[in-house]
Motif scaffolding. Structure first.
Motif, PDB file in Angstrom:
ATOM      1  N   ILE A 177       0.822  -1.216   0.000  1.00 31.40           N
ATOM      2  CA  ILE A 177       0.000   0.000   0.000  1.00 31.40           C
ATOM      3  C   ILE A 177       0.857   1.268   0.000  1.00 31.40           C
ATOM      4  O   ILE A 177       0.368   2.358   0.288  1.00 31.40           O
ATOM      5  CB  ILE A 177      -0.982   0.015   1.196  1.00 31.40           C
ATOM      6  CG1 ILE A 177      -0.234  -0.116   2.529  1.00 31.40           C
ATOM      7  CG2 ILE A 177      -2.040  -1.079   1.038  1.00 31.40           C
ATOM      8  CD1 ILE A 177      -1.111   0.049   3.770  1.00 31.40           C
ATOM      9  N   GLY A 178       2.137   1.116  -0.312  1.00 28.94           N
ATOM     10  CA  GLY A 178       3.020   2.271  -0.371  1.00 28.94           C
ATOM     11  C   GLY A 178       3.705   2.598   0.945  1.00 28.94           C
ATOM     12  O   GLY A 178       4.297   3.664   1.081  1.00 28.94           O
ATOM     13  N   ILE A 179       3.609   1.708   1.916  1.00 32.18           N
ATOM     14  CA  ILE A 179       4.300   1.869   3.199  1.00 32.18           C
ATOM     15  C   ILE A 179       5.226   0.669   3.343  1.00 32.18           C
ATOM     16  O   ILE A 179       4.780  -0.478   3.242  1.00 32.18           O
ATOM     17  CB  ILE A 179       3.308   1.926   4.382  1.00 32.18           C
ATOM     18  CG1 ILE A 179       2.312   3.059   4.209  1.00 32.18           C
ATOM     19  CG2 ILE A 179       4.062   2.072   5.701  1.00 32.18           C
ATOM     20  CD1 ILE A 179       1.168   3.042   5.206  1.00 32.18           C
ATOM     21  N   GLY A 180       6.504   0.929   3.559  1.00 34.27           N
ATOM     22  CA  GLY A 180       7.482  -0.146   3.661  1.00 34.27           C
ATOM     23  C   GLY A 180       7.184  -1.108   4.795  1.00 34.27           C
ATOM     24  O   GLY A 180       6.516  -0.764   5.774  1.00 34.27           O
ATOM     25  N   GLU A 181       7.710  -2.310   4.651  1.00 33.44           N
ATOM     26  CA  GLU A 181       7.450  -3.362   5.648  1.00 33.44           C
ATOM     27  C   GLU A 181       7.929  -2.957   7.040  1.00 33.44           C
ATOM     28  O   GLU A 181       7.220  -3.144   8.029  1.00 33.44           O
ATOM     29  CB  GLU A 181       8.125  -4.659   5.201  1.00 33.44           C
ATOM     30  CG  GLU A 181       7.797  -5.843   6.087  1.00 33.44           C
ATOM     31  CD  GLU A 181       8.389  -7.136   5.566  1.00 33.44           C
ATOM     32  OE1 GLU A 181       8.631  -8.021   6.408  1.00 33.44           O
ATOM     33  OE2 GLU A 181       8.614  -7.266   4.351  1.00 33.44           O
ATOM     34  N   LYS A 182       9.130  -2.391   7.124  1.00 27.93           N
ATOM     35  CA  LYS A 182       9.677  -1.977   8.421  1.00 27.93           C
ATOM     36  C   LYS A 182       8.781  -0.904   9.058  1.00 27.93           C
ATOM     37  O   LYS A 182       8.497  -0.948  10.258  1.00 27.93           O
ATOM     38  CB  LYS A 182      11.095  -1.450   8.243  1.00 27.93           C
ATOM     39  CG  LYS A 182      11.764  -1.032   9.519  1.00 27.93           C
ATOM     40  CD  LYS A 182      13.171  -0.524   9.273  1.00 27.93           C
ATOM     41  CE  LYS A 182      13.756  -0.001  10.567  1.00 27.93           C
ATOM     42  NZ  LYS A 182      15.048   0.647  10.370  1.00 27.93           N
ATOM     43  N   GLU A 183       8.328   0.051   8.261  1.00 25.41           N
ATOM     44  CA  GLU A 183       7.465   1.122   8.753  1.00 25.41           C
ATOM     45  C   GLU A 183       6.105   0.580   9.179  1.00 25.41           C
ATOM     46  O   GLU A 183       5.563   0.969  10.219  1.00 25.41           O
ATOM     47  CB  GLU A 183       7.299   2.218   7.696  1.00 25.41           C
ATOM     48  CG  GLU A 183       8.547   3.026   7.437  1.00 25.41           C
ATOM     49  CD  GLU A 183       9.542   2.343   6.479  1.00 25.41           C
ATOM     50  OE1 GLU A 183       9.213   1.275   5.898  1.00 25.41           O
ATOM     51  OE2 GLU A 183      10.657   2.880   6.320  1.00 25.41           O
ATOM     52  N   ARG A 184       5.568  -0.339   8.369  1.00 20.64           N
ATOM     53  CA  ARG A 184       4.278  -0.957   8.735  1.00 20.64           C
ATOM     54  C   ARG A 184       4.380  -1.686  10.059  1.00 20.64           C
ATOM     55  O   ARG A 184       3.489  -1.593  10.905  1.00 20.64           O
ATOM     56  CB  ARG A 184       3.790  -1.929   7.652  1.00 20.64           C
ATOM     57  CG  ARG A 184       3.154  -1.292   6.464  1.00 20.64           C
ATOM     58  CD  ARG A 184       2.480  -2.279   5.505  1.00 20.64           C
ATOM     59  NE  ARG A 184       3.383  -3.310   5.011  1.00 20.64           N
ATOM     60  CZ  ARG A 184       3.338  -4.598   5.354  1.00 20.64           C
ATOM     61  NH1 ARG A 184       2.411  -5.039   6.166  1.00 20.64           N
ATOM     62  NH2 ARG A 184       4.215  -5.454   4.870  1.00 20.64           N
ATOM     63  N   GLU A 185       5.488  -2.391  10.266  1.00 24.40           N
ATOM     64  CA  GLU A 185       5.672  -3.120  11.523  1.00 24.40           C
ATOM     65  C   GLU A 185       5.744  -2.160  12.707  1.00 24.40           C
ATOM     66  O   GLU A 185       5.101  -2.378  13.735  1.00 24.40           O
ATOM     67  CB  GLU A 185       6.939  -3.974  11.470  1.00 24.40           C
ATOM     68  CG  GLU A 185       7.156  -4.756  12.752  1.00 24.40           C
ATOM     69  CD  GLU A 185       8.400  -5.626  12.720  1.00 24.40           C
ATOM     70  OE1 GLU A 185       8.562  -6.427  13.662  1.00 24.40           O
ATOM     71  OE2 GLU A 185       9.211  -5.511  11.776  1.00 24.40           O
ATOM     72  N   GLU A 186       6.515  -1.083  12.576  1.00 28.69           N
ATOM     73  CA  GLU A 186       6.639  -0.115  13.666  1.00 28.69           C
ATOM     74  C   GLU A 186       5.284   0.522  13.988  1.00 28.69           C
ATOM     75  O   GLU A 186       4.911   0.652  15.159  1.00 28.69           O
ATOM     76  CB  GLU A 186       7.642   0.980  13.288  1.00 28.69           C
ATOM     77  CG  GLU A 186       7.817   2.022  14.371  1.00 28.69           C
ATOM     78  CD  GLU A 186       8.772   3.138  13.987  1.00 28.69           C
ATOM     79  OE1 GLU A 186       9.080   3.952  14.884  1.00 28.69           O
ATOM     80  OE2 GLU A 186       9.212   3.217  12.812  1.00 28.69           O
TER      81      GLU A 186
ATOM     82  N   LEU B 137       2.603   7.661  18.203  1.00 28.00           N
ATOM     83  CA  LEU B 137       2.390   7.067  16.882  1.00 28.00           C
ATOM     84  C   LEU B 137       2.441   8.092  15.753  1.00 28.00           C
ATOM     85  O   LEU B 137       2.591   7.727  14.588  1.00 28.00           O
ATOM     86  CB  LEU B 137       1.013   6.397  16.841  1.00 28.00           C
ATOM     87  CG  LEU B 137       0.962   4.927  17.133  1.00 28.00           C
ATOM     88  CD1 LEU B 137      -0.447   4.494  17.455  1.00 28.00           C
ATOM     89  CD2 LEU B 137       1.500   4.159  15.958  1.00 28.00           C
ATOM     90  N   LEU B 138       2.292   9.362  16.074  1.00 29.28           N
ATOM     91  CA  LEU B 138       2.210  10.371  15.021  1.00 29.28           C
ATOM     92  C   LEU B 138       3.493  10.481  14.203  1.00 29.28           C
ATOM     93  O   LEU B 138       3.438  10.547  12.974  1.00 29.28           O
ATOM     94  CB  LEU B 138       1.826  11.726  15.608  1.00 29.28           C
ATOM     95  CG  LEU B 138       0.373  11.841  16.075  1.00 29.28           C
ATOM     96  CD1 LEU B 138       0.143  13.184  16.764  1.00 29.28           C
ATOM     97  CD2 LEU B 138      -0.593  11.643  14.917  1.00 29.28           C
ATOM     98  N   ALA B 139       4.647  10.487  14.860  1.00 27.51           N
ATOM     99  CA  ALA B 139       5.909  10.629  14.126  1.00 27.51           C
ATOM    100  C   ALA B 139       6.149   9.462  13.162  1.00 27.51           C
ATOM    101  O   ALA B 139       6.434   9.699  11.983  1.00 27.51           O
ATOM    102  CB  ALA B 139       7.080  10.806  15.088  1.00 27.51           C
ATOM    103  N   PRO B 140       6.023   8.201  13.611  1.00 31.02           N
ATOM    104  CA  PRO B 140       6.228   7.111  12.645  1.00 31.02           C
ATOM    105  C   PRO B 140       5.190   7.114  11.517  1.00 31.02           C
ATOM    106  O   PRO B 140       5.525   6.824  10.371  1.00 31.02           O
ATOM    107  CB  PRO B 140       6.109   5.831  13.477  1.00 31.02           C
ATOM    108  CG  PRO B 140       6.065   6.236  14.896  1.00 31.02           C
ATOM    109  CD  PRO B 140       5.863   7.702  14.969  1.00 31.02           C
ATOM    110  N   ALA B 141       3.950   7.467  11.832  1.00 28.01           N
ATOM    111  CA  ALA B 141       2.926   7.516  10.787  1.00 28.01           C
ATOM    112  C   ALA B 141       3.245   8.622   9.786  1.00 28.01           C
ATOM    113  O   ALA B 141       3.148   8.418   8.569  1.00 28.01           O
ATOM    114  CB  ALA B 141       1.542   7.727  11.408  1.00 28.01           C
ATOM    115  N   ASP B 142       3.639   9.777  10.286  1.00 30.69           N
ATOM    116  CA  ASP B 142       4.000  10.886   9.393  1.00 30.69           C
ATOM    117  C   ASP B 142       5.222  10.536   8.546  1.00 30.69           C
ATOM    118  O   ASP B 142       5.253  10.813   7.345  1.00 30.69           O
ATOM    119  CB  ASP B 142       4.255  12.160  10.195  1.00 30.69           C
ATOM    120  CG  ASP B 142       2.978  12.795  10.725  1.00 30.69           C
ATOM    121  OD1 ASP B 142       1.869  12.457  10.249  1.00 30.69           O
ATOM    122  OD2 ASP B 142       3.089  13.633  11.654  1.00 30.69           O
TER     123      ASP B 142
END
Length: 164
Positions: A14-23, A129-134
């Motif tokens: 969905i355009g979000i990397g695996e590492k980012e999705r996991e975090e 959660l805002l910083a990793p989501a952003d």
């Protein structure tokens, strides 16, 4: 008791990397645990509140636990959307939550204080959660978290107003 098989992480593009999705999913799991724990606390207080403010608090707590129940589902579904299993057992929630379990039945004023603390704890968990989501351009999670922050900040303010 049989141990359930843990579902595998799903491949999601969905355009979000695996590492980012996991975090993000891990943060959402903590948010889910805090929300569910606060739901239990609020429902518990609804059942057990007594005193001169009984009717006001009983009804207010009911509104609050109903809102929290809906929020639990939204957070869990976002975790699943990111391809991760959502936690859903007491033992998982106990490991993930930042909210301590209440022992005994506190007086009404103490219930209000404990609910303020609970809503503030959820705010801190959500805000983290805002910083990793952003950073991942995950607007869907950022939007969900922003909405949850608005609810919890307002609810904490309304509860604090009862203590003035």
């Amino acid at each position: 008791m049989a141990k359930a098989k843990t579902p595998a992480v799903q491949a999601v593009n969905i355009g979000i990397g695996e590492k980012e999705r996991e975090e993000i999913a891990q943060g959402l799991c903590r948010l889910l645990a805090d929300t569910y724990t606060l739901y239990l606390r609020t429902h518990y207080f609804h059942w057990n509140v007594t005193g001169p403010q009984f009717r006001t608090l009983h009804l207010m707590f009911e509104e609050q636990y109903n809102e929290l129940w809906t929020a639990v589902d939204m957070v869990a579904e976002r975790i699943r959307t990111l391809g991760y299993p959502a936690p859903g057992t007491y033992s998982e929630f106990a490991k993930l939550t930042s909210i301590e379990e209440v022992v005994g039945v506190p007086a009404a004023t103490e219930m209000i204080k404990l609910l303020v603390e609970g809503h503030e704890a959820v705010c801190r968990t959500a805000r983290a959660l805002l910083a990793p989501a952003d950073a991942a351009a995950d607007e869907s999670t950022a939007d969900l978290v922003t909405q949850r922050l608005q609810v919890h900040e307002k609810t904490a303010w309304m509860l604090r107003s009862l203590l003035a």
